[in-house]
Design a protein around this motif. Structure first.
Motif, PDB file in Angstrom:
ATOM      1  N   ARG A   9      52.451  24.991  19.770  1.00 56.05           N
ATOM      2  CA  ARG A   9      51.671  25.641  20.996  1.00 56.05           C
ATOM      3  C   ARG A   9      50.636  26.371  20.615  1.00 56.05           C
ATOM      4  O   ARG A   9      49.580  26.700  21.537  1.00 56.05           O
ATOM      5  CB  ARG A   9      52.868  26.390  21.799  1.00 56.05           C
ATOM      6  N   GLN A  10      50.096  26.629  19.419  1.00 54.07           N
ATOM      7  CA  GLN A  10      49.003  27.233  18.906  1.00 54.07           C
ATOM      8  C   GLN A  10      48.908  28.792  19.328  1.00 54.07           C
ATOM      9  O   GLN A  10      48.320  29.634  18.584  1.00 54.07           O
ATOM     10  CB  GLN A  10      47.489  26.723  19.668  1.00 54.07           C
ATOM     11  N   GLY A  11      49.548  29.175  20.264  1.00 55.51           N
ATOM     12  CA  GLY A  11      49.744  30.785  20.169  1.00 55.51           C
ATOM     13  C   GLY A  11      50.997  31.307  19.941  1.00 55.51           C
ATOM     14  O   GLY A  11      51.851  30.624  20.491  1.00 55.51           O
ATOM     15  N   GLY A  12      51.231  32.480  19.289  1.00 56.41           N
ATOM     16  CA  GLY A  12      52.538  32.827  18.888  1.00 56.41           C
ATOM     17  C   GLY A  12      52.575  34.020  18.591  1.00 56.41           C
ATOM     18  O   GLY A  12      51.477  35.127  18.370  1.00 56.41           O
ATOM     19  N   TRP A  13      53.611  34.514  17.658  1.00 58.55           N
ATOM     20  CA  TRP A  13      53.806  35.938  17.004  1.00 58.55           C
ATOM     21  C   TRP A  13      54.168  35.672  15.634  1.00 58.55           C
ATOM     22  O   TRP A  13      55.046  34.756  15.412  1.00 58.55           O
ATOM     23  CB  TRP A  13      55.107  36.583  17.799  1.00 58.55           C
ATOM     24  N   SER A  14      53.527  36.378  14.666  1.00 60.79           N
ATOM     25  CA  SER A  14      54.062  36.097  13.380  1.00 60.79           C
ATOM     26  C   SER A  14      54.234  37.687  12.646  1.00 60.79           C
ATOM     27  O   SER A  14      53.471  38.690  13.363  1.00 60.79           O
ATOM     28  CB  SER A  14      52.916  35.506  12.491  1.00 60.79           C
TER      29      SER A  14
ATOM     30  N   LEU B 217      37.621  10.768  23.970  1.00 59.45           N
ATOM     31  CA  LEU B 217      38.743  11.083  22.688  1.00 59.45           C
ATOM     32  C   LEU B 217      39.286  12.562  22.807  1.00 59.45           C
ATOM     33  O   LEU B 217      40.536  12.547  22.722  1.00 59.45           O
ATOM     34  CB  LEU B 217      38.155  10.977  21.273  1.00 59.45           C
ATOM     35  N   TYR B 218      38.328  13.204  23.396  1.00 61.62           N
ATOM     36  CA  TYR B 218      38.965  14.724  23.529  1.00 61.62           C
ATOM     37  C   TYR B 218      38.855  15.222  24.949  1.00 61.62           C
ATOM     38  O   TYR B 218      39.024  16.299  25.222  1.00 61.62           O
ATOM     39  CB  TYR B 218      37.898  15.408  22.984  1.00 61.62           C
ATOM     40  N   ALA B 219      39.077  14.091  25.833  1.00 63.68           N
ATOM     41  CA  ALA B 219      39.264  14.440  27.249  1.00 63.68           C
ATOM     42  C   ALA B 219      40.230  15.515  27.723  1.00 63.68           C
ATOM     43  O   ALA B 219      40.119  16.229  28.644  1.00 63.68           O
ATOM     44  CB  ALA B 219      39.534  13.144  28.152  1.00 63.68           C
ATOM     45  N   GLU B 220      41.346  15.576  26.967  1.00 62.49           N
ATOM     46  CA  GLU B 220      42.278  16.704  27.139  1.00 62.49           C
ATOM     47  C   GLU B 220      41.867  18.040  26.942  1.00 62.49           C
ATOM     48  O   GLU B 220      42.320  19.023  27.560  1.00 62.49           O
ATOM     49  CB  GLU B 220      43.489  16.244  26.063  1.00 62.49           C
ATOM     50  N   TYR B 221      40.625  18.208  26.292  1.00 62.03           N
ATOM     51  CA  TYR B 221      40.092  19.430  25.985  1.00 62.03           C
ATOM     52  C   TYR B 221      39.278  19.848  26.925  1.00 62.03           C
ATOM     53  O   TYR B 221      38.111  19.302  27.109  1.00 62.03           O
ATOM     54  CB  TYR B 221      39.717  19.721  24.652  1.00 62.03           C
ATOM     55  N   GLU B 222      39.340  20.803  28.070  1.00 63.30           N
ATOM     56  CA  GLU B 222      38.299  21.080  29.041  1.00 63.30           C
ATOM     57  C   GLU B 222      37.105  21.199  28.413  1.00 63.30           C
ATOM     58  O   GLU B 222      35.786  21.011  28.912  1.00 63.30           O
ATOM     59  CB  GLU B 222      38.766  22.049  30.021  1.00 63.30           C
ATOM     60  N   PHE B 223      36.709  21.901  27.500  1.00 58.78           N
ATOM     61  CA  PHE B 223      35.737  22.406  26.552  1.00 58.78           C
ATOM     62  C   PHE B 223      34.666  21.344  26.222  1.00 58.78           C
ATOM     63  O   PHE B 223      33.423  21.703  25.964  1.00 58.78           O
ATOM     64  CB  PHE B 223      35.717  23.556  25.727  1.00 58.78           C
TER      65      PHE B 223
ATOM     66  N   ARG C  89      48.257  16.997  22.177  1.00 62.06           N
ATOM     67  CA  ARG C  89      47.459  18.107  22.488  1.00 62.06           C
ATOM     68  C   ARG C  89      46.972  18.916  21.149  1.00 62.06           C
ATOM     69  O   ARG C  89      45.810  18.898  20.370  1.00 62.06           O
ATOM     70  CB  ARG C  89      47.612  19.075  23.479  1.00 62.06           C
ATOM     71  N   ALA C  90      48.176  19.039  20.448  1.00 64.56           N
ATOM     72  CA  ALA C  90      48.086  19.914  19.398  1.00 64.56           C
ATOM     73  C   ALA C  90      47.216  18.989  18.197  1.00 64.56           C
ATOM     74  O   ALA C  90      46.512  19.549  17.251  1.00 64.56           O
ATOM     75  CB  ALA C  90      49.415  20.200  18.776  1.00 64.56           C
ATOM     76  N   TYR C  91      47.758  17.557  18.145  1.00 64.46           N
ATOM     77  CA  TYR C  91      46.923  16.945  17.155  1.00 64.46           C
ATOM     78  C   TYR C  91      45.722  16.072  17.458  1.00 64.46           C
ATOM     79  O   TYR C  91      45.679  15.117  17.106  1.00 64.46           O
ATOM     80  CB  TYR C  91      48.132  15.942  16.558  1.00 64.46           C
ATOM     81  N   LEU C  92      45.285  16.336  18.841  1.00 63.83           N
ATOM     82  CA  LEU C  92      44.155  15.598  19.293  1.00 63.83           C
ATOM     83  C   LEU C  92      43.015  15.680  18.372  1.00 63.83           C
ATOM     84  O   LEU C  92      42.566  14.429  18.190  1.00 63.83           O
ATOM     85  CB  LEU C  92      43.916  16.359  20.670  1.00 63.83           C
TER      86      LEU C  92
END
Lengths: 404, 439
Positions: A99-104, B387-393, A271-274
């Protein structure tokens, strides 16, 4: 074979051959390094999060009314979700893998130890349904019991006394331990003791590019912030119909909050590995184009050589060389040029790889990438030269009798 | 003569359509691949506040753990704790000072069916807008008095004003967020600094927040941080108050200092502040204060992605392959025309005439390759966007830059001319007598 004469003939017009050899060398350099990068990215993408990704979805709930009773809201939400047919398990937590955001937090074996000795770990706050909702398997010890799960007092920062760690975290904390780490005590932050009640096989931290990505700990606590993340694991095949159902039910049950970021774990992974997968696509594209251009360059030069030598070829044919011999001449010539290029390319590729490893912390090259690239380029060269060579072999001996 | 050579060049290009097309294509593809990456890198490494680079400074002090630095090699934390942000801000020792952090609110639009939605907000101080030259469409920011009295005011970004009020002047209107009512005092004109230099902690290429409100109000309203928060010490008991009193870092601070003297004075002030705090038992590490200009800060935080740099090095090599390809083909072409060349030399053309002719021909090929390369660059950027369409930025990173377009054509022509040098030299050094005798 007539290697000697071919080589001597090549030396007569070396510039053209040197250019092609250089081109092959640089192509090889790019190819090898692109493959090395792609391998690294593919390896990263292939790592499992530990979750039952195909059957899990997640979403957040943000309450915006002041003084919302979060404790009963979360309880009601979980009751609603868990009682839906098709739901296997659900939990309210703070984050989830990828998810990219979390607690460590830093963990250590002694209280008040030097913080540079602590081992970082992701923290997931869960209840007794956490292990199953996260798709983890207990390999040692027992799951949290319901009475180990506490509600966080907003005014207190004391940690619960229990924790479940991933196998990777257990190994990092107790590298020497041969038997079981269950029952051992570790210290969180300054000196909050935590008793390990179980070890799970695998559950990644929320940050997939973190070097400690396999280190996570489950903590039996419900935090009552206005922002909650729910993770729902369904029976196979129920995910897609349950998502809108859950959204609808929860949105209507309380108008003082919004349900957002409803997403499948498949999408979270994508999304994480885009970046990694885009990189693989771009590099594949670059390498393909490159091989085509180099191939066309070889075709162009070979065609030119054939047309320039039309008369000589005719003479050779007239003197008794058969078609095969003519074709072989060009194929061997290409093989020599390719070999020189590939050998140079191999050295350049390793040099560039060393640079990249230093500059970008890339993994060093696997040994088999270079032989594979060599084979591919040899093959491309032979295929590219085949057309012009065949045309050369079709030159009739009669050409020899005409004046150039 | 130029026009004559131009005609000869065109004739020669037309005489070998396949070979010429291959050369143009090779240059175009090489330029396209290279320029696509160069373009992205150029946008990423831009400094959107360059015109104030000599007066703006990002402030760092080192309140980290005695056991280890925040980041090797002995770097101070990139953000500040509330304690330090508040104290440094309240001291008002710079010409302008801004402290801020990222948070979020639930916006409740007016109207029965309107659905509430979550927005990231920036809690900041009055100087933010003037300091960063943020353009306003309507109204203005708030003033220091509003900061002090925790006035419930808000500034909207142009996009959000479009969504909520159809783009009209909404200054004076009310906006409900988290069941509290804010008065709109300003609406920004479109403003998307790339990278988002004032806070590069999360994603430096995301859009700016769409709501800005007073820092003091956010603190008294117990807003949490929606950005990175790092702590080296466990936060004590006592909820938000305890968090504010902790050594956790989660705020950004910038100051505006008009000249070298002011800068020096501010450095002294920072040193004095840290020394004073050391006496109180804080700041266990060596004094390690930093003032960085926006350019230095972007450089330090390394906002340019490693992947882009990796791709760039491969793309440059790719262009090298394309050029080697072109040199080889040009050479082949020259050698094939040995007879023509010799004949022309025998009929009186001197070397410089031949040289001009071949260079003009190569220049034509370079120009065609460059123009086609611009098209391919555009396609390449589209491809990256897809390729990066998922990222809005991503849309902020794939815009084509005119200076880049100019560079593309120049690079293509220079490449083609460079590629033509050796073959041309070979052509010019053909000895007419030898060649003609063989015939």
């Amino acid at each position: 074979m007539e290697l000697g004469p071919i080589f001597r003939a090549m030396l007569k017009a070396k510039a053209g051959y040197i250019l092609i050899a250089l081109q092959i060398a640089v192509t090889m350099t790019i190819m090898v390094n692109a493959i090395a990068i792609m391998q690294e990215k593919n390896d990263a993408i292939a790592r499992e999060s530990g979750m039952d990704e195909a059957n899990t979805f997640a979403f957040s709930s943000t309450s915006f009314e002041p003084d919302a009773d979060m404790r009963s809201l979360v309880e009601e939400d979980l009751d609603t979700i868990r009682n839906l047919p098709g739901v296997r398990s659900a939990v309210a937590s703070n984050s989830y893998p990828l998810r990219q955001g979390g607690w460590s937090e830093g963990l250590q074996l002694e209280p008040d130890a030097n913080s540079s000795d602590s081992i970082g770990s992701a923290i997931y706050f869960v209840d007794e349904h956490g292990v199953d909702s996260f798709g983890a398997t207990i390999i040692d010890g027992q799951n949290f019991t319901p009475n180990q799960v506490s509600f966080k007092d907003p005014e207190s920062n004391t940690w619960p006394a229990y924790g479940i760690v991933t196998e990777a975290l257990a190994k990092e904390l107790f590298p020497e331990e041969q038997t079981s780490v269950v029952g051992k005590t570790i210290y969180l932050g300054d000196n909050d003791p935590i008793n390990i009640v179980a070890v799970i096989d695998r559950l990644q931290a929320p940050w997939q590019s973190w070097t400690g990505v396999e280190r996570s700990m489950l903590i039996p606590q419900r935090r009552l912030g206005t922002y909650q993340t729910y993770i729902v694991r369904t029976e196979p095949g129920y995910r897609d119909e349950l998502m809108p159902q859950v959204e609808e039910l929860l949105a209507n049950s309380n108008k003082g909050r919004i349900i957002r970021s409803m997403t499948t774990m498949d999408h979270v992974r994508m999304r994480a590995y885009l970046d990694e997968s885009a990189m693989v696509t771009m590099l594949t594209f670059i390498v393909t184009l490159l091989v085509i251009i180099t191939g066309l360059g070889i075709v162009g030069l070979a065609s030119f050589n054939v047309s320039r030598r039309t008369r000589q070829i005719g003479i050779r044919r007239a003197l008794g060389a058969n078609k095969f011999a003519i074709m072989r001449y060009f194929m061997v010539e290409n093989f020599i040029v390719s070999s020189v290029g590939i050998a140079t390319g191999g050295i350049l590729a390793v040099l560039l790889n060393i640079l990249m490893v230093n500059a970008f912390g890339l993994q060093p090259l696997s040994w088999y990438v270079i032989p594979i690239a060599m084979l591919v380029l040899w093959l491309v060269g032979q295929i590219a030269v085949a057309g012009p060579a065949r045309r050369a072999s079709n030159i009739t001996p009669a050409i020899a009798t005409r004046s150039g | 003569m130029f026009r004559y050579y131009l005609r000869l060049g065109l004739l020669s290009i037309r005489a070998n359509p396949a070979l010429s097309a291959l050369m143009v294509a090779a240059i175009a593809i090489g330029i396209g691949a290279c320029m696509t990456i160069v373009n992205v890198r150029h946008v990423m490494s831009d400094n959107p506040i360059e015109h104030k680079n000599d007066v703006l400074y990002h402030v760092q002090v080192d309140n980290w753990s005695p056991d280890e630095p925040y980041e090797e090699p002995d770097l101070p934390p990139e953000q500040l704790s509330y304690l330090d942000a508040k104290a440094l801000y309240d001291a008002k020792r710079a010409f302008r000072q801004v402290v801020s952090f990222k948070s979020d609110r639930v916006v409740q639009p007016a109207g029965e069916d309107a659905r509430p939605f979550q927005e990231t907000v920036r809690a900041t101080t009055a100087d933010f807008f003037a300091m960063f030259d943020v353009p306003f469409a309507f109204g203005s920011g708030w003033d220091e008095a509003a900061d002090q009295s925790e006035e419930r005011v808000v500034v909207l970004a142009s996009g959000l004003n479009e969504e909520l009020f159809g783009g009209k002047n909404s200054v004076g209107e009310l906006l409900r967020m988290n069941d509290e009512t804010y008065r709109i005092v300003g609406v920004l004109a479109p403003w998307t600094p790339v990278p988002k230099f004032y806070d590069v902690n999360n994603n430096p290429f995301e859009e700016p927040e769409r709501l800005f409100l007073p820092f003091s109000l956010a603190i008294s309203g117990e807003f949490g941080s929606n950005g990175n928060t790092s702590c080296w010490k466990t936060v004590g008991d006592g909820g938000y108050e305890a968090f504010l009193a902790s050594e956790c870092i989660w705020m950004q601070m910038w100051v505006e200092l008009e000249d070298a003297t002011q800068r020096q004075e501010y450095e002294q002030f920072l040193n004095a502040y840290v020394s004073e705090q050391k006496l109180l038992g804080r700041f266990p590490r060596e004094m390690n204060n930093r003032l960085s200009t926006p350019a230095e800060w972007l450089q330090n935080r390394d906002v340019v992605d490693d992947h882009v740099s990796m791709l760039l090095s491969l793309a440059v090599l790719f262009l090298v392959v394309c050029l080697l390809n072109t040199i080889g083909l040009l050479l082949a072409k020259v050698m094939r025309r040995t007879n023509d060349t010799s004949l022309r030399r025998a009929l009186g053309a001197n070397k410089s005439a031949l040289f001009s002719q071949y260079i003009i021909e190569a220049g034509l090929i370079g120009m065609a390759g460059g123009l086609l390369g611009i098209g391919l660059t555009w396609l390449g950027l589209q491809g990256i966007e897809n390729l990066y369409a998922e990222y809005e930025f991503i849309k902020n990173l794939v815009r084509m830059d005119w200076s880049m377009i100019f560079l593309a054509v120049a690079l293509a022509i220079a490449s083609a001319l460079g590629a033509a040098l050796y073959p041309t030299w070979r052509a010019c050094s053909i000895s007419p007598a030898t060649t003609l005798r063989i015939q």
